[in-house]
Write an enzyme that holds these catalytic residues in place. Structure first.
Site, mmCIF file in Angstrom:
data_model
loop_
_atom_site.group_PDB
_atom_site.id
_atom_site.type_symbol
_atom_site.label_atom_id
_atom_site.label_comp_id
_atom_site.label_asym_id
_atom_site.label_seq_id
_atom_site.Cartn_x
_atom_site.Cartn_y
_atom_site.Cartn_z
ATOM 1 N N HIS A 536 60.458 20.188 6.086
ATOM 2 C CA HIS A 536 59.176 20.286 5.275
ATOM 3 C C HIS A 536 58.215 21.106 5.134
ATOM 4 O O HIS A 536 56.752 20.304 5.106
ATOM 5 C CB HIS A 536 59.282 18.322 4.076
ATOM 6 C CG HIS A 536 60.679 18.136 3.872
ATOM 7 N ND1 HIS A 536 60.318 16.902 4.292
ATOM 8 C CD2 HIS A 536 61.614 18.844 4.123
ATOM 9 C CE1 HIS A 536 61.417 16.413 4.021
ATOM 10 N NE2 HIS A 536 62.787 17.722 3.620
ATOM 11 N N PRO A 537 57.645 22.389 5.282
ATOM 12 C CA PRO A 537 56.692 22.504 5.788
ATOM 13 C C PRO A 537 55.751 23.135 4.858
ATOM 14 O O PRO A 537 56.967 23.097 3.764
ATOM 15 C CB PRO A 537 56.857 24.276 6.490
ATOM 16 C CG PRO A 537 57.791 24.318 6.084
ATOM 17 C CD PRO A 537 59.136 23.188 5.643
#
Length: 608
Positions: A536-537
């Site tokens: 989940h960057p």
């Protein structure tokens, strides 16, 4: 790639199965390169969750000409099968990024680093993700607004979540007002579940939590997963936005088009892009805007190789500075999680390989779109616990319930997807290879550690240096320890122990032998060895007011100091949200399309 044959075999098998049953069904190569125009109104770079949404919505304006460029190719047939989700990771449809070695964690991972999956395919990460539909907490968006970003408060973004959504579930009747009907993105109940799913929800009730709709008014509680699955097939943005938009003659999509530079004129206005396609360098020009939607890694990288970013860093690589924006590539935030806390259970209770690979189940899926392959493998549900600091209803932990163990396949395939060292895997999981069970992963929803995306060189083909800087803030370790204790409480409930014979895999973790087993110091050690990315960057081109020296875009997503250039993807999040990022990224694309229409004096439809 290390152990490539082990990784390649499941990909080959899934491809053959999908081709056998899905060949010729709805295939489109997304290659309009034969009819390109000399100039477009808008060029969108990247066809991921946000990029596809914004491109499709801009193409609703008949007089606008929109070009969507995607570095990857069209999705393979196996991408349509939800149960094949993990097969696409570390394939040709993944950028195959890795983090740099981590100073504070990942001690049981190869080179103290881990895979960093991101989709390199038309549809981006929505084609390879786990299909969970989670919006985050209402307080996340009110915080964005309070940080100086008007128009991003919860009441505003809720309208865009609803606009995007076509909710077809049956469980969340009491929260219907929070869901949309008739939007492009189908959201449905998880229609097939293991017996363990029932136990997980009962465990939540036993611990005093309610069964909730996490996309409703409040997030705290336990929930079966809501999924972006459409009639038993993956509902990526390809199916939700791009295929319907093919009806628009003013939208051109070119796959396998790798953008290498944003072209800026002497007035710092974006006038086009340079890209590579079929071995040739090409140029696309725009008379209005370039919209950068390449993701939290790709967007800052492309800005920097184009001369927009921290001046000192650009000069180190010999890149002429067009705009000195110190915040580009900074503020990287991700949700670290621990994948490894494992329980063993009775036979038949979990998502075992026999269920997944059983010929009857495979045949039944391709005939009816039902059964184990109609849902992402092993994923069952989520929980959010009350926070101990600040607002208790703004959770700092999410818990991912998976009805399988890391040793599900005996270490043949999934170990390399996770990234554990093989010697560690054999030592820690060797005694439970192939056993049935489950894994509960605590995930930090509001981590305090911050990382960076930096250039390796000025070459746009060189992989950037991705440093999440996991666990660099000591509070993150303390929160994980609290999360582990909550996970142990779930596993110790009557609901899990009595019906399923749940038994924790309590072997001492290699690397933590010197700590007293079960103490806070032991679980802190466990965290440093086992926590990694949850894919989940975000936040590397953060939205901020002009008073913030590390802001990259304003509240209308315009790049500071430039004109004709916006960023529209998860990189603009000032602070990561308390949940998975696919739904918020689509919302950002929807919101951005209206902002762009407003700025160009196009009437927008009122939202309820």
């Amino acid at each position: 790639m290390t152990h490539f044959p082990a990784l390649a075999l499941p990909q080959i098998v899934s491809r053959l199965l999908a081709l056998s049953f899905l060949s010729g069904v709805g295939h489109y190569d997304f290659d309009d390169s034969h009819k390109l125009l000399p100039q477009y109104d808008f060029i969108v770079v990247g066809s991921g969750s946000a990029g596809s949404a914004v491109a499709a919505r801009l193409a609703e304006v008949p007089e606008w000409r929109v070009l969507l460029l995607e570095s990857g190719g069209p999705p393979p047939p196996e991408a349509r099968v939800p149960g094949f989700n993990s097969i696409l990771m570390q394939s040709e449809y993944d950028w195959n990024h890795r983090t740099v070695p981590q100073k504070y964690g990942l001690r049981n991972y190869k080179d103290n680093a881990c895979p960093f999956p991101m989709g390199r395919v038309v549809g981006g990460s929505s084609v390879i993700n786990w299909m969970m539909y989670v919006r985050g907490n209402r307080r996340d968006y009110d915080q964005w607004n309070d940080l100086g970003n008007p128009g991003w408060d919860y009441n505003t973004v809720l309208k865009y979540f609803k606009k995007a959504e076509d909710y077809r579930g049956t469980r969340n009747v009491g929260t219907a007002e929070y869901h949309g009907r008739g939007g492009p993105l189908v959201v449905d109940d998880k229609r097939w579940r293991t017996p363990l799913s029932r136990g997980f929800l009962k465990a939540g009730l036993e611990l005093g939590y309610n069964i909730v709709d996490p996309n409703g008014p409040e997030q705290i509680g336990f929930s079966a997963a809501d999924l972006t699955v459409r009639n038993g097939e993956r509902g990526s943005v390809v199916e939700s936005y791009l295929r319907p938009a093919l009806a628009y003659s003013n939208l051109h999509i070119v796959s396998n088009a790798h953008v290498t530079q944003i072209l800026m004129d002497d007035h710092k206005r974006a006038v086009g892009v340079r890209y590579e396609h079929r071995g040739k360098v090409r140029t696309a020009l725009t008379k209005r805007e370039v919209v950068l939607s390449a993701g939290a890694v790709g967007s800052p990288q492309l800005l920097m190789v184009s001369g927009i970013g921290p001046a000192e860093h650009l000069r180190q690589h010999g890149i002429p500075v067009v705009l000195d924006l110190p915040g580009v590539g900074h503020n990287l935030q991700d949700h670290p999680s621990i994948f490894g806390l494992t329980w063993l259970t009775k036979r038949g209770s979990s998502n075992n390989l026999n269920r997944w690979l059983n010929p009857r189940n495979i045949k039944n899926y391709f005939k009816t779109r039902e059964g184990p392959l109609s849902v992402p493998m092993a994923l069952e549900g989520n929980a959010w616990s009350l926070a101990e600091e600040g607002d208790p209803h703004w959770p700092d932990l999410q818990f991912l319930f998976m009805a399988s163990t890391p040793a599900l396949d005996g270490g043949v395939y999934f170990n390399d997807i996770i990234g554990f060292r093989r010697d560690f895997f054999k030592q820690y999981y060797g005694s439970i290879l192939g056993h049935e069970g489950y894994n509960i992963g605590p995930m930090l929803t509001r981590p305090k550690s911050r990382g960076t995306v930096r250039l390796r060189s000025r070459n746009p083909h060189d992989r950037p240096l991705i440093d999440p800087n996991f666990l660099s803030h000591p509070d993150d370790i303390n929160t994980f320890v609290r999360g582990i204790k909550f996970v142990l409480a779930i596993g110790n409930t009557t609901a899990m122990r009595h019906e399923f014979g749940s038994r924790f895999h309590d072997q001492v973790l290699p690397g933590c032998e010197k700590e007293l087993y079960g103490s806070d110091d032991y679980w802190a050690c466990y965290t440093r060895h086992m926590a990694q990315t949850t894919f989940h960057p975000s936040s590397t081109c953060k939205m901020a007011p002009s008073s913030d020296p590390y802001g990259v875009v304003d509240h209308r997503l315009r790049v500071r100091g430039a004109s004709g250039l916006r960023v529209v993807d998860a990189s603009i999040m000032p602070v990561i949200v308390s949940g998975n990022l696919n739904a918020p990224s689509i919302m950002i694309g929807e919101r951005a399309a209206d902002l762009i229409k407003e700025d160009w004096n196009i009437p927008i439809e009122p939202l309820g």
